[in-house]
Design a protein around this motif. Structure first.
Motif, short mmCIF file in Angstrom:
data_model
loop_
_atom_site.label_atom_id
_atom_site.label_comp_id
_atom_site.label_asym_id
_atom_site.label_seq_id
_atom_site.Cartn_x
_atom_site.Cartn_y
_atom_site.Cartn_z
N ILE A 1 0.83 -1.20 0.00
CA ILE A 1 0.00 0.00 0.00
C ILE A 1 0.87 1.25 0.00
CG2 ILE A 1 -1.72 1.31 1.31
CD1 ILE A 1 -2.77 -1.32 2.35
N THR A 2 0.56 2.15 -0.92
CA THR A 2 1.22 3.45 -0.97
C THR A 2 0.21 4.51 -0.55
OG1 THR A 2 2.62 2.69 -2.80
CG2 THR A 2 2.51 5.07 -2.39
N ALA A 3 0.30 4.94 0.69
CA ALA A 3 -0.67 5.89 1.23
C ALA A 3 -0.35 7.29 0.73
CB ALA A 3 -0.67 5.85 2.75
N THR A 4 -1.39 8.04 0.39
CA THR A 4 -1.20 9.41 -0.06
C THR A 4 -0.80 10.32 1.11
OG1 THR A 4 -3.57 9.82 0.23
CG2 THR A 4 -2.83 9.14 -1.95
N ASP A 5 -1.18 9.93 2.32
CA ASP A 5 -0.77 10.68 3.52
C ASP A 5 0.54 10.07 4.03
OD1 ASP A 5 -3.19 12.48 4.19
OD2 ASP A 5 -4.09 10.50 3.86
N THR A 6 1.61 10.83 3.92
CA THR A 6 2.91 10.33 4.39
C THR A 6 3.11 10.58 5.88
OG1 THR A 6 3.93 12.43 3.72
CG2 THR A 6 3.95 10.61 2.13
N THR A 7 2.38 11.55 6.42
CA THR A 7 2.45 11.84 7.85
C THR A 7 1.03 12.05 8.37
OG1 THR A 7 2.69 14.22 7.47
CG2 THR A 7 4.72 12.93 7.69
N VAL A 8 0.88 11.95 9.68
CA VAL A 8 -0.41 12.20 10.31
C VAL A 8 -0.56 13.71 10.48
CG1 VAL A 8 -1.88 11.74 12.29
CG2 VAL A 8 -0.26 10.00 11.52
N LYS A 9 -1.46 14.29 9.69
CA LYS A 9 -1.68 15.74 9.74
C LYS A 9 -2.94 16.04 10.55
CE LYS A 9 0.49 16.35 5.22
NZ LYS A 9 0.32 16.83 3.83
N VAL A 10 -2.83 17.02 11.42
CA VAL A 10 -3.96 17.37 12.27
C VAL A 10 -4.24 18.87 12.14
CG1 VAL A 10 -3.57 15.52 13.93
CG2 VAL A 10 -2.45 17.72 14.27
N THR A 11 -5.50 19.23 12.34
CA THR A 11 -5.91 20.63 12.34
C THR A 11 -6.61 20.92 13.66
OG1 THR A 11 -7.97 20.04 11.23
CG2 THR A 11 -6.13 20.75 9.84
N SER A 12 -6.54 22.16 14.06
CA SER A 12 -7.11 22.55 15.34
C SER A 12 -8.63 22.44 15.32
CB SER A 12 -6.69 23.98 15.68
OG SER A 12 -7.34 24.42 16.86
N PRO A 13 -9.23 21.71 16.26
CA PRO A 13 -10.69 21.61 16.30
C PRO A 13 -11.31 22.89 16.86
CG PRO A 13 -9.74 20.42 18.14
CD PRO A 13 -8.58 20.92 17.31
N VAL A 14 -12.56 23.12 16.50
CA VAL A 14 -13.30 24.28 17.02
C VAL A 14 -14.13 23.78 18.19
CG1 VAL A 14 -14.91 26.12 16.46
CG2 VAL A 14 -13.35 25.25 14.70
N PHE A 15 -13.65 24.02 19.39
CA PHE A 15 -14.32 23.47 20.56
C PHE A 15 -15.66 24.12 20.83
CE2 PHE A 15 -9.82 22.54 21.35
CZ PHE A 15 -9.90 21.20 21.59
N SER A 16 -15.90 25.30 20.27
CA SER A 16 -17.19 25.95 20.50
C SER A 16 -18.33 25.19 19.84
CB SER A 16 -17.16 27.38 19.95
OG SER A 16 -16.89 27.38 18.55
N GLU A 17 -18.04 24.34 18.86
CA GLU A 17 -19.06 23.57 18.18
C GLU A 17 -19.49 22.34 18.98
OE1 GLU A 17 -17.70 22.54 14.35
OE2 GLU A 17 -17.59 24.61 13.61
N PHE A 18 -18.83 22.06 20.08
CA PHE A 18 -19.12 20.85 20.81
C PHE A 18 -20.37 20.98 21.68
CE2 PHE A 18 -14.37 19.58 20.93
CZ PHE A 18 -14.42 19.44 19.56
N ASN A 19 -20.81 22.20 21.96
CA ASN A 19 -21.93 22.39 22.88
C ASN A 19 -23.25 22.08 22.19
OD1 ASN A 19 -20.15 23.28 24.89
ND2 ASN A 19 -20.18 25.36 24.07
N GLY A 20 -24.22 21.57 22.98
CA GLY A 20 -25.57 21.34 22.48
C GLY A 20 -25.71 20.18 21.51
N GLU A 21 -24.85 19.18 21.65
CA GLU A 21 -24.94 18.02 20.76
C GLU A 21 -26.17 17.19 21.13
OE1 GLU A 21 -21.66 19.19 18.60
OE2 GLU A 21 -23.28 17.77 18.23
N THR A 22 -26.75 16.55 20.14
CA THR A 22 -27.92 15.71 20.37
C THR A 22 -27.64 14.31 19.86
OG1 THR A 22 -30.26 15.39 19.84
CG2 THR A 22 -28.89 16.46 18.17
N VAL A 23 -28.32 13.35 20.46
CA VAL A 23 -28.14 11.95 20.06
C VAL A 23 -29.32 11.45 19.22
CG1 VAL A 23 -26.76 11.46 22.10
CG2 VAL A 23 -29.23 11.11 22.18
N SER A 24 -30.26 12.33 18.94
CA SER A 24 -31.48 11.89 18.25
C SER A 24 -31.21 11.44 16.82
CB SER A 24 -32.51 13.02 18.23
OG SER A 24 -32.00 14.17 17.58
#
Length: 470
Positions: free
Chosen positions: A266-289
């Motif tokens: 397998i030749t993966a297109t991602d050569t390294t694990v790249k991460v981006t900063s999450p927006v923690f303000s979006e975490f509030n008010g989540e629903t499971v419905s």
């Protein structure tokens, strides 16, 4: 003999080509391949087909059913009956037939026999023989339910709910498959990074061993320093071998999840694990419905509601109509053939009256089952909300871990650079260089692990909040 050798060489050549087949792969491609291959998804898709077929079958219960039937009889012995029948005679005044009863001349009343019945002047003797050796009955019957107490309606609704549950289950299996393939993909990328890091460590230690050997050869360092460097070099080579073995295992796991042969490179297109900063303000008010697990539990309650209707329908009146067109033949009455063709219509109504409270008890049991499902829904809803919050905290912790490891990597790089510079001018021993080298490698390994852990936690968080798409 030469021909055989050529054949063997050609076979080995093609086998090597097949065994070393290259498969370029991105995360999106890995997800698509896993979704197409996963056996659980195929089973879930079959469950939808099964539910659709069951729903279509129940829908036909509202329609009339037509059936043909035929019955044949063979009996080797005929029925023989001798009958004695009273006679009648015409009334010359009225012209009607009257019973030929014996009248007592003295009284003018009918003569009564010992059995209490009038005695006739004359009796007719009728020998009767019935043959069923070739009798048959054939016909066509049409049946139409008119009212079944709501059983057909409840059954159709249950079939529809069952189809929706099968679709929600398919969605759940898709999400589980995406999580599985994401874990396998990012694990493969991280191990690939660790192999490169281990190789870099081996190369750096090879340089240190070379410098230690040169210093020892000119008498500027003792043999113990050279041995320390060689020991660390051997350990680095062993760690490289372990990392390479881990890479092979992670590659095979990714092949398994995506349905590729284990020998596929397998030749993966991602050569390294790249991460981006999450927006923690979006975490509030989540629903499971919107989660399929929650929808499945809701559908189960709807299913229990229809089950109550089914239990009630067993003890409600039912009505139906039946029409038949029948032909009977092959019967002989004293040498005379008998046959008949007729149309008949039958209407039936069944009203349950008394069953010792069986219906009430069954309906009560079905209602209790529904209440249990509602209690489980409330309990599991809280657990799902807790799981959602836990996934958010886990991802937040994983991001903070990355931030700390980024600082640690910068410090480890600087520490290794300063230690090497000091060693070059004789201000540090080789022991401090080896320690700095080990700390540098451990810090980078931890940094790679933290990024991988974040990517996995991010996928799990998206699944628990209903945001995971494919």
């Amino acid at each position: 003999m030469k021909t055989i050798k050529y054949i063997i060489l050609i076979f080995i050549f093609f086998f090597r080509i097949e065994g070393s087949a290259q498969e370029p792969m991105s995360l999106h491609q890995a997800r698509e391949m896993a979704l197409n291959k996963n056996e659980d998804l195929k089973v879930a898709a079959k469950q939808i087909e099964k539910a659709e077929a069951h729903k279509a079958a129940l829908r036909t219960m509202r329609l009339p059913s037509i059936s043909a039937n035929a019955t044949g009889i063979y009996q080797n012995k005929n029925f023989e009956i001798e009958m004695t029948l009273p006679t009648q005679m015409p009334n010359p005044v009225t012209g009607e037939l009257e019973p030929n009863i014996m009248i007592n001349p003295s009284t003018g009343y009918p003569v009564i026999g010992p059995d209490g019945n009038p005695i006739f002047n004359m009796y007719a003797w009728l020998p009767l023989e019935i043959s069923l050796s070739g009798a048959y009955l054939a016909g066509v019957t049409l049946e139409q339910p008119v009212y079944t107490g709501g059983k057909i309606s409840a059954g159709n609704k249950m079939a529809g709910i069952g189809k929706q549950m099968a679709e929600d289950n398919l969605e759940l299996q898709r999400l589980n498959t995406i999580v599985e393939v994401d874990v396998a993909y990012w694990t493969y990328i991280s191990v690939n990074e660790k192999v490169k890091l281990a190789q870099k460590a081996v190369d750096m230690l090879a340089v240190i061993v070379g410098k230690a050997r040169n210093a020892h050869d000119v008498g500027m360092a003792n043999r113990n320093d050279l041995l320390k460097a060689q020991v660390e070099y051997n350990n680095a080579r062993l760690n490289l071998q372990k990392a390479q073995n881990g890479l092979q295992l992670s590659r095979m796991e990714l092949c398994r999840v995506t349905g590729l042969p284990f020998l596929t490179e397998i030749t993966a297109t991602d050569t390294t694990v790249k991460v981006t900063s999450p927006v923690f303000s979006e975490f509030n008010g989540e629903t499971v419905s919107e989660r399929p697990e929650y929808k499945l539990m809701q559908k189960n309650i709807e299913l229990q509601e229809q089950n109550i209707r089914l239990a009630r329908a067993d003890f409600l009146p039912t009505a139906g109509i039946q029409a038949g067109y029948n032909h009977i033949g092959g019967i002989e009455f004293t040498g005379t053939d008998f046959s008949n063709t007729s149309l008949n219509v039958l209407a039936s109504v069944k009203i349950p009256l008394f069953h010792w409270g069986e219906g009430i008890k069954k309906i009560k049991a079905s209602k209790i089952e529904k209440e249990i499902s509602e209690l489980e829904l409330n309990k599991n809803r809280q657990l799902l909300m807790l799981e959602t919050e836990q996934s958010r905290l886990n991802m937040q912790l994983a991001w903070e871990r990355i931030q700390m490891n980024e600082t640690a990597v910068e410090q480890a790089d600087e520490n290794l650079r300063i230690t090497k510079d000091n060693y070059e001018v004789g201000m540090e021993t080789i022991t401090e260089v080896l320690i700095a080298q080990t700390q540098w490698q451990q810090t980078l390994n931890e940094f790679i692990d933290s990024k991988t852990d974040f990517k996995i936690k991010e996928t799990i968080w998206m699944k628990t909040t209903g945001r995971l798409s494919y």
